[in-house]
Scaffold this active site. Structure first.
Site, PDB file in Angstrom:
ATOM      1  N   THR A   1     -21.773  -7.495  40.985  1.00  0.00           N
ATOM      2  CA  THR A   1     -23.192  -7.748  41.250  1.00  0.00           C
ATOM      3  C   THR A   1     -23.870  -8.336  40.022  1.00  0.00           C
ATOM      4  O   THR A   1     -24.674  -9.274  40.128  1.00  0.00           O
ATOM      5  CB  THR A   1     -23.911  -6.446  41.671  1.00  0.00           C
ATOM      6  OG1 THR A   1     -23.210  -5.883  42.775  1.00  0.00           O
ATOM      7  CG2 THR A   1     -25.338  -6.723  42.089  1.00  0.00           C
TER       8      THR A   1
ATOM      9  N   LYS B   1     -24.127 -10.898  50.848  1.00  0.00           N
ATOM     10  CA  LYS B   1     -23.110  -9.872  50.621  1.00  0.00           C
ATOM     11  C   LYS B   1     -22.744  -9.328  51.989  1.00  0.00           C
ATOM     12  O   LYS B   1     -23.617  -8.836  52.706  1.00  0.00           O
ATOM     13  CB  LYS B   1     -23.671  -8.789  49.694  1.00  0.00           C
ATOM     14  CG  LYS B   1     -22.834  -7.529  49.642  1.00  0.00           C
ATOM     15  CD  LYS B   1     -22.623  -6.997  48.249  1.00  0.00           C
ATOM     16  CE  LYS B   1     -21.706  -5.776  48.310  1.00  0.00           C
ATOM     17  NZ  LYS B   1     -21.032  -5.472  47.063  1.00  0.00           N
TER      18      LYS B   1
ATOM     19  N   SER C   1     -22.548  -0.618  50.969  1.00  0.00           N
ATOM     20  CA  SER C   1     -22.478   0.804  51.309  1.00  0.00           C
ATOM     21  C   SER C   1     -22.980   1.609  50.118  1.00  0.00           C
ATOM     22  O   SER C   1     -23.207   1.069  49.030  1.00  0.00           O
ATOM     23  CB  SER C   1     -21.052   1.209  51.700  1.00  0.00           C
ATOM     24  OG  SER C   1     -20.171   0.978  50.635  1.00  0.00           O
TER      25      SER C   1
ATOM     26  N   ASP D   1     -27.223  -3.507  45.818  1.00  0.00           N
ATOM     27  CA  ASP D   1     -26.740  -4.830  45.405  1.00  0.00           C
ATOM     28  C   ASP D   1     -27.610  -5.962  45.953  1.00  0.00           C
ATOM     29  O   ASP D   1     -27.946  -6.902  45.222  1.00  0.00           O
ATOM     30  CB  ASP D   1     -25.290  -5.030  45.869  1.00  0.00           C
ATOM     31  CG  ASP D   1     -24.314  -4.222  45.045  1.00  0.00           C
ATOM     32  OD1 ASP D   1     -24.765  -3.478  44.150  1.00  0.00           O
ATOM     33  OD2 ASP D   1     -23.092  -4.330  45.293  1.00  0.00           O
TER      34      ASP D   1
ATOM     35  N   GLU E   1     -21.543 -12.297  47.026  1.00  0.00           N
ATOM     36  CA  GLU E   1     -20.759 -11.239  46.379  1.00  0.00           C
ATOM     37  C   GLU E   1     -19.842 -10.602  47.413  1.00  0.00           C
ATOM     38  O   GLU E   1     -20.272 -10.291  48.527  1.00  0.00           O
ATOM     39  CB  GLU E   1     -21.675 -10.149  45.794  1.00  0.00           C
ATOM     40  CG  GLU E   1     -20.867  -9.029  45.124  1.00  0.00           C
ATOM     41  CD  GLU E   1     -21.680  -7.774  44.772  1.00  0.00           C
ATOM     42  OE1 GLU E   1     -22.911  -7.823  44.810  1.00  0.00           O
ATOM     43  OE2 GLU E   1     -21.031  -6.752  44.459  1.00  0.00           O
ATOM     44  N   GLY E   2     -18.592 -10.377  47.046  1.00  0.00           N
ATOM     45  CA  GLY E   2     -17.667  -9.693  47.942  1.00  0.00           C
ATOM     46  C   GLY E   2     -17.924  -8.197  47.952  1.00  0.00           C
ATOM     47  O   GLY E   2     -18.955  -7.702  47.492  1.00  0.00           O
TER      48      GLY E   2
ATOM     49  N   GLY F   1     -15.832  -4.607  46.941  1.00  0.00           N
ATOM     50  CA  GLY F   1     -14.601  -4.130  46.300  1.00  0.00           C
ATOM     51  C   GLY F   1     -13.800  -5.316  45.776  1.00  0.00           C
ATOM     52  O   GLY F   1     -14.361  -6.231  45.175  1.00  0.00           O
TER      53      GLY F   1
HETATM   54  N1  LIG Z   1     -22.949  -7.434  31.713  1.00  0.00           N
HETATM   55  C1  LIG Z   1     -23.430  -6.262  32.148  1.00  0.00           C
HETATM   56  N2  LIG Z   1     -24.663  -5.864  31.778  1.00  0.00           N
HETATM   57  C2  LIG Z   1     -25.178  -4.683  32.207  1.00  0.00           C
HETATM   58  N3  LIG Z   1     -24.526  -3.827  32.985  1.00  0.00           N
HETATM   59  C3  LIG Z   1     -23.283  -4.166  33.388  1.00  0.00           C
HETATM   60  C4  LIG Z   1     -22.671  -5.396  32.983  1.00  0.00           C
HETATM   61  N4  LIG Z   1     -21.450  -5.479  33.554  1.00  0.00           N
HETATM   62  C5  LIG Z   1     -21.295  -4.341  34.257  1.00  0.00           C
HETATM   63  N5  LIG Z   1     -22.381  -3.547  34.159  1.00  0.00           N
HETATM   64  C6  LIG Z   1     -22.601  -2.219  34.777  1.00  0.00           C
HETATM   65  O1  LIG Z   1     -21.390  -1.762  35.333  1.00  0.00           O
HETATM   66  C7  LIG Z   1     -21.639  -1.091  36.571  1.00  0.00           C
HETATM   67  C8  LIG Z   1     -20.911  -1.805  37.681  1.00  0.00           C
HETATM   68  O2  LIG Z   1     -21.445  -3.109  37.810  1.00  0.00           O
HETATM   69  P1  LIG Z   1     -21.740  -3.731  39.242  1.00  0.00           P
HETATM   70  O3  LIG Z   1     -22.655  -2.873  40.031  1.00  0.00           O
HETATM   71  O4  LIG Z   1     -22.134  -5.141  39.018  1.00  0.00           O
HETATM   72  O5  LIG Z   1     -20.256  -3.632  39.860  1.00  0.00           O
HETATM   73  P2  LIG Z   1     -19.750  -4.100  41.290  1.00  0.00           P
HETATM   74  O6  LIG Z   1     -18.367  -4.588  41.097  1.00  0.00           O
HETATM   75  O7  LIG Z   1     -20.738  -5.010  41.896  1.00  0.00           O
HETATM   76  O8  LIG Z   1     -19.732  -2.720  42.083  1.00  0.00           O
HETATM   77  P3  LIG Z   1     -19.601  -2.527  43.683  1.00  0.00           P
HETATM   78  O9  LIG Z   1     -18.135  -2.527  43.952  1.00  0.00           O
HETATM   79  O10 LIG Z   1     -20.239  -1.181  43.902  1.00  0.00           O
HETATM   80  O11 LIG Z   1     -20.348  -3.640  44.357  1.00  0.00           O
HETATM   81  C9  LIG Z   1     -23.137  -1.096  36.779  1.00  0.00           C
HETATM   82  O12 LIG Z   1     -23.672   0.106  36.327  1.00  0.00           O
HETATM   83  C10 LIG Z   1     -23.600  -2.265  35.934  1.00  0.00           C
HETATM   84  O13 LIG Z   1     -24.911  -2.123  35.538  1.00  0.00           O
HETATM   85 MG   LIG Z   2     -21.785  -4.799  43.660  1.00  0.00          MG
END
Ligand SMILES: Nc1ncnc2c1ncn2[C@@H]1O[C@H](COP(=O)(O)OP(=O)(O)OP(=O)(O)O)[C@@H](O)[C@H]1O
Ligand SMILES: [Mg+2]
Length: 229
Positions: A30, A51, A55, A64, A125-126, A128
């Site tokens: 995200t 997206k 969930s 997201d 965004e996908g 997982g």
């Molecule tokens: N560059 C960044 N700056 C700030 N926070 C980050 C950064 N990269 C990752 N994080 C933090 O890591 C965690 C996971 O990031 P994110 O929510 O984007 O993952 P995701 O892969 O989208 O998760 P999901 O599978 O739930 O969609 C979050 O708390 C996010 O704020």
């Molecule tokens: Mg995400």
């Protein structure tokens, strides 16, 4: 950013886009998608986000689709960004099943097409990683193939990322997906030997461009660095 290809192209000839996947869940998809959307928007482009399923709404915090919308400066409604939204934090196919429904691939394709139709760029965004099921016989990877968008792979910079990232690249390319870049996130101010080596190793063995994204203040999109997809 490469233009949209595949069957999707004829539906949205004026829209370019990118599909942000990751090496797993909670790896920064995200944040990376939001940074790309923000970059495109700050260049003056009308950006839509999408997206397929969200969930974990029961857990609170900014979901997201809301962060993506805020970063893109989009006026899309929740339904237009994420047609399937569930409370429990679990795989979308299970969350859908517990809600007494099945995710429809056709509805997802139509939703993404509708989002793209109102924009100059689509950032999707996908959910997982690539092999997460959305519906019986339909993985996140199948949806990425249907959209025909180049992939950006979000991955953590530390120990374990070489294997997870190379597996993701292999799964993507096996399906004929183009990988535009890997983004290591959050990239520390002073990367360790492991982190610097991971970047070089993924670049060399994965034959892919590897970018890095520093820790962002998610409340301040105006201060985020540009991310070229
Ligand atoms: N560059 C960044 N700056 C700030 N926070 C980050 C950064 N990269 C990752 N994080 C933090 O890591 C965690 C996971 O990031 P994110 O929510 O984007 O993952 P995701 O892969 O989208 O998760 P999901 O599978 O739930 O969609 C979050 O708390 C996010 O704020
Ligand atoms: Mg995400």
């Amino acid at each position: 950013m490469p233009g949209v290809k595949g069957p999707y192209a004829s539906l949205t000839p004026d829209t370019s886009g990118v599909f942000v996947t990751g090496t797993g869940t909670e790896v920064g998809k995200t944040v990376v998608a939001a940074a790309i959307a923000r970059t495109l928007a700050s260049e003056g482009r009308r950006v839509a986000v999408f997206k397929p399923a969200v969930s974990g709404l029961d857990e609170g915090g900014e979901p997201d689709h809301a962060l993506l919308r805020r970063a893109a400066g989009s006026r899309q409604g929740d339904e237009q960004i994420a047609p399937y939204r569930y409370g429990p934090p679990m795989s979308p196919h299970l969350a859908a099943s517990l809600a007494g429904e099945e995710i429809s691939p056709q509805r997802l394709r139509q939703g993404a097409r509708a989002a793209a139709a109102g924009a100059e760029a689509l950032v999707c965004e996908g959910v997982g990683g690539l092999l997460v099921p959305l519906a019986p016989g339909y993985l996140v990877r199948d949806f990425a193939v249907d959209l025909g968008l180049p992939l950006v792979v979000a991955a953590p910079p530390g120990l374990g990322t070489i294997n997870h990232t190379l597996l993701t690249l292999e799964a993507a390319r096996t399906a004929g997906l183009e990988v535009a870049a890997v983004v290591l996130t959050p990239w520390p101010e002073s990367p360790s030997t492991i982190e610097r080596s991971n970047r070089e190793t993924v670049e060399a063995l994965g034959e892919v461009r590897v970018e890095t994204l520093p820790l962002l203040d998610l409340d301040q999109p105006g201060r985020w660095p540009s991310v070229a997809a």
